[in-house]
Design a protein around this motif. Structure first.
Motif, PDB file in Angstrom:
ATOM      1  N   MET A   1       0.788  -1.456   0.209  1.00  0.00           N
ATOM      2  CA  MET A   1       0.120   0.156   0.010  1.00  0.00           C
ATOM      3  C   MET A   1       0.547   1.408   0.200  1.00  0.00           C
ATOM      4  N   GLU A   2       0.683   2.021  -1.007  1.00  0.00           N
ATOM      5  CA  GLU A   2       1.688   3.291  -1.051  1.00  0.00           C
ATOM      6  C   GLU A   2       0.823   4.368  -0.328  1.00  0.00           C
ATOM      7  N   LEU A   3       1.343   5.278   0.561  1.00  0.00           N
ATOM      8  CA  LEU A   3       0.659   6.863   0.948  1.00  0.00           C
ATOM      9  C   LEU A   3       1.307   7.827   0.331  1.00  0.00           C
ATOM     10  N   SER A   4      -0.400   8.929   0.883  1.00  0.00           N
ATOM     11  CA  SER A   4       0.112   9.551   0.248  1.00  0.00           C
ATOM     12  C   SER A   4       1.465  10.430   0.252  1.00  0.00           C
ATOM     13  N   ARG A   5       1.358  11.994  -0.333  1.00  0.00           N
ATOM     14  CA  ARG A   5       2.065  12.888   0.463  1.00  0.00           C
ATOM     15  C   ARG A   5       1.951  13.226   1.638  1.00  0.00           C
ATOM     16  N   ILE A   6       0.608  13.502   2.120  1.00  0.00           N
ATOM     17  CA  ILE A   6       0.572  14.206   3.682  1.00  0.00           C
ATOM     18  C   ILE A   6       0.042  12.982   4.243  1.00  0.00           C
ATOM     19  N   ASP A   7       0.236  11.497   3.784  1.00  0.00           N
ATOM     20  CA  ASP A   7       0.295  10.865   4.425  1.00  0.00           C
ATOM     21  C   ASP A   7       1.878  10.345   5.315  1.00  0.00           C
ATOM     22  N   VAL A   8       2.832  10.944   4.095  1.00  0.00           N
ATOM     23  CA  VAL A   8       4.144  11.031   4.431  1.00  0.00           C
ATOM     24  C   VAL A   8       5.031  11.918   5.612  1.00  0.00           C
ATOM     25  N   HIS A   9       4.059  12.652   5.479  1.00  0.00           N
ATOM     26  CA  HIS A   9       4.438  14.280   6.245  1.00  0.00           C
ATOM     27  C   HIS A   9       4.050  14.018   8.242  1.00  0.00           C
ATOM     28  N   LEU A  10       2.826  13.293   8.015  1.00  0.00           N
ATOM     29  CA  LEU A  10       2.344  12.905   8.933  1.00  0.00           C
ATOM     30  C   LEU A  10       3.403  12.642   9.558  1.00  0.00           C
ATOM     31  N   LEU A  11       4.458  11.083   9.272  1.00  0.00           N
ATOM     32  CA  LEU A  11       4.740  10.261  10.307  1.00  0.00           C
ATOM     33  C   LEU A  11       6.175  11.505   9.841  1.00  0.00           C
ATOM     34  N   ARG A  12       6.416  11.461   8.773  1.00  0.00           N
ATOM     35  CA  ARG A  12       8.057  12.874   9.277  1.00  0.00           C
ATOM     36  C   ARG A  12       7.570  13.353  10.204  1.00  0.00           C
ATOM     37  N   GLY A  13       5.663  14.156  10.344  1.00  0.00           N
ATOM     38  CA  GLY A  13       6.243  14.463  12.061  1.00  0.00           C
ATOM     39  C   GLY A  13       6.075  14.640  13.146  1.00  0.00           C
ATOM     40  N   CYS A  14       6.083  13.062  13.150  1.00  0.00           N
ATOM     41  CA  CYS A  14       6.506  12.428  14.392  1.00  0.00           C
ATOM     42  C   CYS A  14       8.082  13.157  15.006  1.00  0.00           C
ATOM     43  N   CYS A  15       8.432  12.287  13.990  1.00  0.00           N
ATOM     44  CA  CYS A  15      10.000  12.651  14.585  1.00  0.00           C
ATOM     45  C   CYS A  15      10.628  14.097  14.168  1.00  0.00           C
ATOM     46  N   LEU A  16       9.873  15.146  13.514  1.00  0.00           N
ATOM     47  CA  LEU A  16      10.019  16.713  13.410  1.00  0.00           C
ATOM     48  C   LEU A  16       9.298  16.819  15.418  1.00  0.00           C
ATOM     49  N   GLU A  17       8.782  16.565  15.723  1.00  0.00           N
ATOM     50  CA  GLU A  17       8.036  16.619  17.084  1.00  0.00           C
ATOM     51  C   GLU A  17       8.672  16.103  17.910  1.00  0.00           C
ATOM     52  N   ALA A  18       9.525  15.314  17.379  1.00  0.00           N
ATOM     53  CA  ALA A  18      10.002  14.471  18.527  1.00  0.00           C
ATOM     54  C   ALA A  18      11.513  15.239  19.066  1.00  0.00           C
ATOM     55  N   GLU A  19      11.980  15.808  17.954  1.00  0.00           N
ATOM     56  CA  GLU A  19      12.994  16.462  17.318  1.00  0.00           C
ATOM     57  C   GLU A  19      12.845  17.869  18.671  1.00  0.00           C
ATOM     58  N   ARG A  20      11.515  18.586  18.284  1.00  0.00           N
ATOM     59  CA  ARG A  20      11.014  19.778  18.708  1.00  0.00           C
ATOM     60  C   ARG A  20      10.962  19.535  20.789  1.00  0.00           C
ATOM     61  N   SER A  21      10.795  18.402  20.914  1.00  0.00           N
ATOM     62  CA  SER A  21      10.134  17.948  22.701  1.00  0.00           C
ATOM     63  C   SER A  21      11.507  17.955  23.031  1.00  0.00           C
ATOM     64  N   ASP A  22      12.661  17.833  22.334  1.00  0.00           N
ATOM     65  CA  ASP A  22      13.702  16.637  22.780  1.00  0.00           C
ATOM     66  C   ASP A  22      14.847  18.664  23.188  1.00  0.00           C
ATOM     67  N   VAL A  23      14.280  19.636  22.469  1.00  0.00           N
ATOM     68  CA  VAL A  23      15.068  20.677  22.281  1.00  0.00           C
ATOM     69  C   VAL A  23      14.024  21.889  23.849  1.00  0.00           C
ATOM     70  N   VAL A  24      12.529  21.429  23.409  1.00  0.00           N
ATOM     71  CA  VAL A  24      11.995  21.836  25.089  1.00  0.00           C
ATOM     72  C   VAL A  24      12.220  21.663  26.260  1.00  0.00           C
ATOM     73  N   GLY A  25      12.943  19.989  25.903  1.00  0.00           N
ATOM     74  CA  GLY A  25      12.977  19.690  27.065  1.00  0.00           C
ATOM     75  C   GLY A  25      14.064  20.059  28.027  1.00  0.00           C
ATOM     76  N   TYR A  26      16.036  20.510  27.086  1.00  0.00           N
ATOM     77  CA  TYR A  26      16.369  20.690  27.248  1.00  0.00           C
ATOM     78  C   TYR A  26      16.349  22.019  28.322  1.00  0.00           C
TER      79      TYR A  26
END
Length: 435
Positions: A1-26
Motif C-alpha cells: 500500500m502506497e502512502l500519499s504525500r500527506i500521509d508521509v508528512h504525518l509520519l515525518r511529523g512524528c520525528c519533527l515533534e520528537a526533535e522539538r520535544s528534545d529542544v523544549v526538554g533541554y
C-alpha cells in the motif's frame, strides 16, 4: 500500500515533534538548573512527560516501517494530535524566550497561563494526555492486546477540546482511509506470540557489566528494531538514524546479515555477493552481556563461529523427547558460563534450541544435584527458547521446577557436574566431549 504525500508528512511529523520535544526538554532543564527548582514537582513532571513523548513519537515512526499495512489506521488520529502537541511545545518556547520577565516569573506565568487555557488541566497533565494518546496509537499499530478503544476515544475528545481552546480548527483533510472505531477491535487480536517476542519480554536473571563502554544509542538518535515480516514470516532488522533532523531507515533480513561479537559490541555485517565477503552494516555497543532461516545465504564455516567464547563441555542429551547437543561455553571477557542446547543431527543439525546464562545461583552447593547415573537437576535456571515446538515444562521437576538434564551416558553426566563442582582431590580437569 502506497502512502500519499500527506500521509508521509504525518509520519515525518512524528520525528519533527520528537526533535522539538528534545529542544523544549533541554530548555526546561536549563530553567530548573538556573532557578534551583530541582524539587519543583510540576517542573520535573513536565520535563519527564515531554521526554517520554519524544521517545514514543520516535517509536511510532520506527514501528510504522515495520507495520506498514496498519499505518493507515493511525494517520487520522495523528492528524488530530500532532498540531495540538506542536502548538503546546511552541508555546513553551515562546514563554521561555520572553525576556520581559525574570526566569522565575516566566515559569510561573507559563504554568498558570497554559493551565487556565486548558480548562484547569495542569501542564504535566496535558502532556500526559498526549503521551497516553500516542501510546494508544502505538498499541493499535502493533496489534497490542493492551489497546483500549474506549480510552482512545476518551483521549481523542480531550485533545479536540484542547485544540478548540487554543483556536486550532478541526482537521480539514482526511488522512488515511475512513475507519469506523467499532471496526478496530477486529484488528488488534493476534493470539500467536512468536518465540522471539517471548524471549525479549523475559527479564534478565542477572546483569554483568562489561568493561569497555562505548557510545550508547545516543538518546534515541539511533534505533534498532527486530521484527518478523508478515509476508515471508522471517526476522528482519530495521535500523534508524537521524541526519540533520531527517530520519533514515535501512532494513536487512537476518538471513542477509553476519552477526559477530567483539567484546561489548555486536558487529552486524551484510554479505556482499559481489565480493564474497561480509561488510559492516552496523556496530552496536552494549553495557551488559546477558539469539535457521530458509532464506539464509550460504556462508563460510567461520561465519558460524561464536566469537568471545570457548567450549568447556559438550555431550548428547535427551531433551523433551529429542536428541540434543548440550554445550557449556565460557565467556572469555567475563569468565561467565552459558548453557547452549542445539539439534544433534538431521537437516537442522547445530540449530539452537535454547540457551541459559549461569548466574550467581550456581555458587550454591544445592544448585546442581545428581539424581541418578544419567540425570542432573539444576535448581534455578532460566531458559531462552528459540523453538516453538520445544516444551521446557516437560523437563521441570518438583515444586520449585528444577530443570532436569538427561545425559545419554553416565560419564557425560559426571563431567558436566565437574564443570561446576570440581573434584576436591585436585584441580579440575575440564574436558570437552562429544559423548
Amino acid at each position: 500500500m502506497e502512502l500519499s504525500r500527506i500521509d508521509v508528512h504525518l509520519l515525518r511529523g512524528c520525528c519533527l515533534e520528537a526533535e522539538r520535544s528534545d529542544v523544549v526538554g533541554y530548555q526546561l532543564e536549563g530553567w530548573s538548573n538556573a532557578l534551583n527548582e530541582f524539587s519543583n514537582p510540576h517542573l520535573t513532571a513536565v520535563i519527564s512527560e515531554i521526554k517520554t513523548g519524544s521517545r514514543i513519537l520516535r517509536e511510532l515512526a520506527d514501528l510504522s516501517q515495520v507495520h506498514k499495512d496498519r499505518v493507515p489506521l493511525i494517520l487520522n488520529p495523528l492528524n488530530i494530535v500532532l498540531p495540538c502537541l506542536s502548538r503546546s511545545l511552541r508555546d513553551i518556547t515562546a514563554h521561555y524566550e520572553d525576556r520581559t520577565r525574570q526566569k522565575l516569573n516566566r515559569w510561573r506565568h507559563m504554568y498558570h497561563t497554559m493551565t487556565n487555557e486548558a480548562g484547569g488541566l495542569s501542564l504535566p497533565g496535558r502532556f500526559m494526555a498526549y503521551n497516553q494518546y500516542l501510546s494508544s496509537l502505538r498499541d493499535l499499530l502493533i496489534r497490542s492486546p493492551n489497546f483500549d478503544l474506549n480510552m482512545l476515544e476518551k483521549l481523542r475528545r480531550q485533545i479536540m477540546q484542547l485544540r478548540e481552546a487554543r483556536g486550532i480548527p478541526p482537521p480539514t483533510i482526511q488522512a488515511g482511509p475512513l475507519v469506523r472505531y467499532d471496526s478496530l477491535l477486529s484488528h488488534v487480536s493476534d493470539p500467536t506470540v512468536h518465540w522471539a517476542e517471548h524471549i525479549f519480554s523475559l527479564p534478565l536473571p542477572s546483569r554483568t557489566a562489561l568493561g569497555r563502554h562505548q557510545l550508547s544509542f545516543n538518546d534515541d538518535q539511533i534505533s534498532l528494531t527486530v521484527y518478523r515480516n508478515g509476508i515471508d514470516k522471517s526476522p528482519y532488522l530495521l535500523l534508524r538514524i537521524f541526519d540533520q533532523g531527517t530520519p533514515w531507515f535501512s532494513v536487512r533480513g537476518a538471513h542477509e546479515l553476519c552477526i559477530e561479537r567483539d567484546g561489548s559490541s555486536l558487529q552486524l555485517k551484510r554479505w556482499s555477493r559481489m565480493e564474497r565477503r561480509s561488510k559492516t552494516w552496523a556496530v552496536l555497543h552494549f553495557m551488559t552481556w546477558e539469539a535457521r532461516n530458509k532464506l539464509t545465504v550460504r556462508l563460510g564455516p567461520e561465519e558460524y563461529a561464536l566469537c568471545g567464547e570457548h567450549k568447556l563441555f559438550q555431550a548428547r542429551v535427551f531433551d523433551d523427547g529429542f536428541k540434543h547437543s548440550l554445550i557449556v561455553y565460557e565467556d572469555i571477557a567475563t569468565r561467565a558460563l552459558r548453557l547452549h542446547a542445539a539439534v544433534w543431527d538431521g537437516e537442522l543439525r547445530q540449530c539452537p534450541v535454547w540457551t541459559a546464562f549461569v548466574t550467581h545461583q550456581s555458587a550454591s552447593p544445592t544448585w546442581l544435584k545428581r539424581v541418578s547415573h544419567h540425570r542432573v537437576r539444576l535448581a534455578d535456571v532460566q531458559l531462552y527458547v528459540f523453538c516453538r515446538q520445544y516444551r521446557q515444562q516437560n523437563q521441570r521437576r518438583g515444586a520449585v521446577g528444577a530443570f532436569e538434564i538427561h545425559f545419554v551416558s553416565e560419564e557425560a553426566a559426571r563431567r558436566f557436574e565437574e564443570v561446576f563442582y570440581p573434584p576436591q582431590t585436585g584441580p579440575a580437569v575440564v574436558v570437552s566431549t562429544g559423548i
